[in-house]
Motif scaffolding. Structure first.
Motif, mmCIF file in Angstrom:
data_model
loop_
_atom_site.group_PDB
_atom_site.id
_atom_site.type_symbol
_atom_site.label_atom_id
_atom_site.label_comp_id
_atom_site.label_asym_id
_atom_site.label_seq_id
_atom_site.Cartn_x
_atom_site.Cartn_y
_atom_site.Cartn_z
ATOM 1 N N ILE A 79 1.261 -1.064 -0.064
ATOM 2 C CA ILE A 79 -0.516 -0.256 -0.271
ATOM 3 C C ILE A 79 0.974 1.220 0.028
ATOM 4 N N GLY A 80 0.978 2.206 -1.133
ATOM 5 C CA GLY A 80 1.761 3.288 -1.187
ATOM 6 C C GLY A 80 3.069 2.781 -2.343
ATOM 7 N N ALA A 81 2.882 3.742 -2.909
ATOM 8 C CA ALA A 81 4.188 3.860 -3.868
ATOM 9 C C ALA A 81 5.076 5.421 -4.301
ATOM 10 N N GLY A 82 5.010 5.703 -3.267
ATOM 11 C CA GLY A 82 6.539 5.657 -2.527
ATOM 12 C C GLY A 82 7.827 5.527 -3.286
ATOM 13 N N PRO A 83 8.677 6.065 -2.666
ATOM 14 C CA PRO A 83 10.134 6.032 -3.185
ATOM 15 C C PRO A 83 10.201 4.117 -2.148
ATOM 16 N N THR A 84 9.508 3.599 -0.455
ATOM 17 C CA THR A 84 9.647 2.829 0.128
ATOM 18 C C THR A 84 9.281 1.757 -0.748
ATOM 19 N N GLY A 107 3.877 11.682 -8.209
ATOM 20 C CA GLY A 107 3.676 13.096 -7.308
ATOM 21 C C GLY A 107 5.223 13.541 -8.324
ATOM 22 N N THR A 108 4.942 15.366 -8.531
ATOM 23 C CA THR A 108 5.646 16.230 -9.445
ATOM 24 C C THR A 108 5.861 17.366 -8.292
ATOM 25 N N ALA A 145 22.662 4.945 -13.115
ATOM 26 C CA ALA A 145 21.324 5.481 -13.586
ATOM 27 C C ALA A 145 20.751 6.503 -13.003
ATOM 28 N N VAL A 146 20.786 6.545 -11.115
ATOM 29 C CA VAL A 146 20.558 8.155 -10.159
ATOM 30 C C VAL A 146 21.938 9.112 -10.659
ATOM 31 N N ILE A 147 22.775 8.157 -10.567
ATOM 32 C CA ILE A 147 23.832 9.064 -9.995
ATOM 33 C C ILE A 147 24.335 10.376 -12.031
ATOM 34 N N GLN A 148 23.205 9.209 -13.206
ATOM 35 C CA GLN A 148 23.742 10.193 -14.411
ATOM 36 C C GLN A 148 22.603 11.191 -14.506
ATOM 37 N N LYS A 149 21.055 10.768 -13.949
ATOM 38 C CA LYS A 149 20.128 12.268 -13.817
ATOM 39 C C LYS A 149 20.696 12.401 -12.594
ATOM 40 N N GLY A 150 21.128 12.157 -11.626
ATOM 41 C CA GLY A 150 21.432 13.333 -10.575
ATOM 42 C C GLY A 150 21.991 14.887 -10.351
ATOM 43 N N ASP A 172 10.803 12.862 -6.807
ATOM 44 C CA ASP A 172 9.822 13.551 -7.868
ATOM 45 C C ASP A 172 10.620 11.973 -9.129
ATOM 46 N N GLU A 173 11.426 12.638 -9.468
ATOM 47 C CA GLU A 173 12.005 12.270 -10.814
ATOM 48 C C GLU A 173 12.893 10.542 -9.773
ATOM 49 N N HIS A 174 12.518 10.260 -8.755
ATOM 50 C CA HIS A 174 13.454 9.064 -8.836
ATOM 51 C C HIS A 174 12.709 8.567 -8.636
ATOM 52 N N GLU A 175 11.113 8.612 -8.160
ATOM 53 C CA GLU A 175 10.224 7.846 -8.286
ATOM 54 C C GLU A 175 9.354 7.139 -9.357
ATOM 55 N N ARG A 176 10.039 8.082 -10.636
ATOM 56 C CA ARG A 176 9.390 7.799 -12.037
ATOM 57 C C ARG A 176 10.974 6.832 -12.556
ATOM 58 N N LEU A 177 11.616 6.957 -12.694
ATOM 59 C CA LEU A 177 13.235 5.738 -12.860
ATOM 60 C C LEU A 177 12.338 4.949 -12.090
#
Length: 511
Positions: A9-14, A39-40, A63-68, A107-112
């Motif tokens: 239940i819940g689709a945040g990063p966790t 989330g935006t 991917a996180v390092i590249q996009k962040g 928000d970008e993290h969640e999209r990934l």
């Protein structure tokens, strides 16, 4: 009736990380969220080194390092002038492959994460709400409200509440959530701006007027502002617009705002649930603990909860462990959450305190002490170790035993690196494994081979000694790369006894 192994239940990063890890380990998941879209607007920014280490297991860290955005330094300002600069680009050098501060907005993290989850054929079920659930014999029966308003009854072996501070899962379990709310009101704004504080580094204003932090985002002139709302404005926090907030701190940092992309106000809470588990239901992330944003710990702690629980659920569901392994989730994570709330509480109180003494400490003492502390490698290292979560450990807990070198059972395996390579390569596979630095016995080699337990023997090198690893003993590593056994001998019976006593059969793991 829809049945899954784990209902999330819940689709945040966790929730997303839990779903990803379980999917990788062959577990059937359903993940739902009452919002209609990801989330935006987001508050969590920092992805700590420990999270990046664990993300390596899912091919996510690159991917996180590249996009962040990698933050080179933190700057402290007083009376409109920068007074101290703390370099961050190599602050944890030699301690981790990710010895820096990485900014990657939630928000970008969640999209990934959603993108990666879809590669496993799992989609987040949107506009879908958990109405109630109950434990029934060998599972959970849950009632959901679907996007069209219809009700659905579904079943799962386990339920994971990743549904935030107002968690319906926690309320249903009737678990206490003691703590409180800080009196300060904060605002957060994503802006397009220019000025000396928009140089890709972190800037903090320590003045008595208002607290303000400028966090750099990837892209020219993009930043996240986090500041305090003081005086009478705080009484109207719900209706405040960016134009209403005090501009004193913004002017102190010489920030020229060109465009405000989004703006929000919020209060900060500090709470830890009395229990993180009740029967077949678990609490993770903000549903289990909320704390101040000091040090960028919140989201990373929730992700840590997810990874801790994921391998244990996978082991139990695949027949690789007895159900009581799941008791260790609360034991290991609640202790850290309580300690974290106490620590961030102290930092937060210092940064936001009002009054003459607080102003004096922040404006006179802090600018003087910070550069001095930064010049000492030991204090820099201590700060990095703490904030990056690489010192988080499960010493003295049921799954941790022994000491070899400077490494205890329950510690994160130290990173050792030299010209010949590093010892983290084998950790990519989220399974039980044994590391030996130096020589081992024929019995150990034969036993590991017979039981399909991966054994990695590294020729002894000075880098291992420098990292605090013991020579010729062994380390049994859990699937989340924490040390289960640190042992000076090379007797496989120690491993056999460990698994037998804890009801773990790793040789049957799904992976």
């Amino acid at each position: 009736m829809n049945r899954s192994d784990v209902l999330i239940i819940g689709a945040g990063p966790t929730g997303l990380v839990l779903a990803l890890w379980l999917s990788k380990l062959g577990i059937r998941v359903r993940i739902l969220d009452k919002t209609s879209a990801p989330g935006t607007t987001s508050r969590a920014l920092a992805v700590q080194a420990r999270t990046l280490e664990l993300y390596h297991q899912l091919d996510l860290s690159d991917a996180v390092i590249q996009k962040g955005h990698r933050v080179a330094a933190a700057n402290f300002w007083v009376k409109g002038e920068p007074v101290a600069r703390l370099p961050l680009s190599r602050v944890g050098e030699g301690l981790t492959p990710y010895a820096f501060l990485e900014i990657f907005p939630q928000d970008e993290h969640e999209r990934l994460l959603i993108e990666r989850l879809e590669a496993f054929g799992i989609r987040v079920e949107r506009d879908t709400e958990l109405e109630s659930f109950e434990e029934t014999g060998d599972g959970i029966t849950a009632r959901l409200r679907l996007p069209d308003g219809q009700q659905e009854t579904c079943q799962a072996c386990y339920l994971a509440g990743c549904d935030g501070a107002r968690s319906i899962v926690r309320k249903t379990l009737d678990t206490g959530f003691p703590g409180g709310t800080y009196q300060q009101i904060f605002y957060v704004a994503d802006v397009q701006a220019s000025g000396p504080a928009l140089n890709g580094e972190l800037h903090l204003d320590l003045d008595e007027a208002d607290f303000l932090a400028v966090f750099p985002l990837a892209g020219e002139g993009r930043a996240r502002l986090i500041g305090t709302v003081r005086d009478e404005r705080a009484e109207h926090a719900d209706t405040l617009q960016f134009e209403d907030i005090s501009t004193r701190a913004i002017e102190h940092l010489k920030v020229q705002i060109e465009q405000v992309n989004w703006f929000s106000t919020y209060r900060v809470h500090h709470r830890v649930a009395d229990h993180f588990r009740s029967g077949r239901a678990f609490l993770l992330g903000d549903a289990a603990h909320v704390h101040s944003p000091a040090g960028g710990q919140g989201m990373n702690t929730g992700i840590g909860d997810a990874i801790n629980l994921a391998w244990k659920l996978a082991a139990v569901l695949s027949g690789g462990a007895a159900p009581h392994l799941l008791d260790t989730y609360e034991t290991e994570r609640i202790a850290f959450a309580r300690k974290l709330v106490a620590t961030t509480d102290r930092v937060f109180s210092f940064v936001t305190a009002e009054g003459r003494v607080a102003d004096l400490l922040r404006m006179r003492l802090a600018p003087f002490l910070l550069p001095k502390m930064a010049s000492f490698e030991t204090s820099r290292e201590f700060l990095f170790r703490t904030v990056s979560q690489i010192t988080l450990n499960y010493r003295g807990m049921p799954l941790s035993t022994g000491v070899a070198g400077h490494v205890h059972g329950g510690d994160r395996l130290p990173w050792a690196h030299d010209g010949e390579g590093d010892n983290f390569r084998s950790l990519k596979c989220p399974s039980w494994q044994v590391h030996v630095y130096g020589d081992t016995s024929d019995e150990m080699i034969a036993w590991c081979h017979e039981h399909h337990l991966p054994l990695h023997v590294f020729d002894w090198r000075p880098a291992f000694e420098a990292a605090g690893l013991g020579r010729n003993g062994f380390y049994l590593l859990r699937p989340d790369t924490y040390v289960a056994i640190a042992e000076t001998c090379s007797d496989p019976k120690v491993i056999e006894r460990y698994f037998r006593d804890r009801g773990i059969r790793p040789f049957f793991d799904a992976h």
